[in-house]
Design an enzyme around this catalytic site. Structure first.
Site, mmCIF file in Angstrom:
data_model
loop_
_atom_site.group_PDB
_atom_site.id
_atom_site.type_symbol
_atom_site.label_atom_id
_atom_site.label_comp_id
_atom_site.label_asym_id
_atom_site.label_seq_id
_atom_site.Cartn_x
_atom_site.Cartn_y
_atom_site.Cartn_z
ATOM 1 C CE LYS A 56 4.440 -3.791 14.657
ATOM 2 N NZ LYS A 56 3.901 -3.930 13.302
ATOM 3 C CG ASP B 79 -1.870 -4.429 12.128
ATOM 4 O OD1 ASP B 79 -1.328 -3.575 12.849
ATOM 5 O OD2 ASP B 79 -1.239 -5.227 11.415
ATOM 6 C CD GLN C 222 5.498 -5.349 10.350
ATOM 7 O OE1 GLN C 222 4.841 -5.588 11.365
ATOM 8 N NE2 GLN C 222 5.862 -4.129 10.025
HETATM 9 N N1 GUN Z 1 4.112 -2.102 8.454
HETATM 10 C C1 GUN Z 1 4.378 -0.841 8.872
HETATM 11 N N2 GUN Z 1 3.543 -0.517 9.875
HETATM 12 C C2 GUN Z 1 2.738 -1.578 10.083
HETATM 13 C C3 GUN Z 1 1.678 -1.850 10.999
HETATM 14 O O1 GUN Z 1 1.280 -1.032 11.826
HETATM 15 N N3 GUN Z 1 1.126 -3.081 10.903
HETATM 16 C C4 GUN Z 1 1.529 -3.995 9.999
HETATM 17 N N4 GUN Z 1 0.907 -5.172 9.973
HETATM 18 N N5 GUN Z 1 2.499 -3.779 9.142
HETATM 19 C C5 GUN Z 1 3.108 -2.571 9.187
#
Ligand code: GUN
Length: 285
Positions: A53, A120, A97
């Site tokens: 990311k 998100d 996350q």
């Molecule tokens: N963990 C797995 N996928 C995601 C996501 O799209 N966002 C976040 N914040 N955590 C994750």
């Protein structure tokens, strides 16, 4: 008939180039779009996701801040960090996350994020906005799937779309997005009886369960669009989705591969949401 592939890498390149253009335009106005990524603990998969990311931000003209904390970080300390990021004018998007360590209430942390920075799309305000058709941020994975339908010019109106999986992150928001496009939507899940009888009626199937071979060729209507959100490992340790790709591609009209399908789209839509958040913030000042 062999299905046509929907190439998530190629579509991502196009959409990321658009993000980079928008980022450059914002920068020219003195606004550097910024994403904060918060990682708590040492989950190896999370470390990879977070690195990807941050790199995607850097590659496309977004500023990103990675905050890493030990697994022992208290919930109160994490909430205080989120609060500080909410107030930070250089940060337009906040991503915590998941999963978080067990002693931290993940939903409480998500609800602490300012909805205007919830890139998100996990906050209840974002979920409510999606449900009611109000402006807000859509969760990145189902949003990416919608971009895939758009990329092949697929008209969802009046089609029967079957979503397999009912998570808050994919299945439920996916169903709402398809409904907003006037599809007739069925949500299937672990208690669904005779899944194949339902999927055989589907013009569109989105598989988002996290289990291999949930959808096999005998369960697919010829010509259907099949979107595979799964990320699993097969017996040889190779990445695979929820769909029996080799079998289903001989029946479907369109199919997304794994890897190279939905996966890259999730990060792409995070970039799209972040640039959108930065543009909205710039408009508001
Ligand atoms: N963990 C797995 N996928 C995601 C996501 O799209 N966002 C976040 N914040 N955590 C994750």
């Amino acid at each position: 008939m062999t299905a046509q592939l929907i190439d998530g890498n190629a579509l991502s390149r196009t959409l990321r180039a658009e993000v980079a253009t928008r980022a450059a335009a914002l920068k020219a106005r003195g606004v550097a779009p910024g994403l904060a990524v918060v990682l708590v603990g040492e989950n190896p998969a999370s470390q990879v996701y977070v690195r990807n990311k941050v790199k995607a931000c850097e590659d496309n003209g977004l500023h990103s801040v990675l905050e890493k904390y030990p697994a022992e970080l208290s919930e109160a300390e994490l909430l205080a960090r989120v609060e500080a990021l909410n107030k930070d004018p250089a940060i337009h998007g906040i991503l915590v996350q998941l999963p978080l360590p067990a002693h931290i209430d993940a939903q409480k942390v998500i609800e602490a994020i300012a909805p205007a920075k919830d890139v998100d799309g996990f906050h209840v305000a974002s979920a409510g906005a999606l449900m009611t058709g109000m402006p807000g941020f859509w969760p990145c994975t189902p949003y990416g799937c919608m971009k895939m339908f758009e990329s092949i010019g697929y008209e969802l109106r009046g089609k029967h779309a079957v979503v397999i999986g009912r998570s808050n992150i994919v299945g439920k928001p996916m169903a709402l997005m398809l409904l907003a496009k006037n599809a007739t939507v069925t949500i299937c899940h672990s208690a669904t009886q005779d899944l194949g009888a339902i999927t055989r009626q589907a013009d569109v199937v989105v598989a988002a369960v996290g289990k291999r071979n949930v959808l096999t060729a005998d369960m697919v209507k010829p010509g259907a669009v099949v979107i595979d959100v799964g990320m699993n490992r097969n017996d040889e340790g190779k990445l695979c989705g929820d769909v029996d790709f080799a079998g289903v591609r001989e029946v479907a009209g369109w199919i997304t591969p794994v890897p190279g399908g939905v996966g890259p789209m999730t990060i792409t839509m995070l970039l799209v949401n972040t640039i959108e958040a930065a543009e909205r913030a710039a408009e508001a000042t």
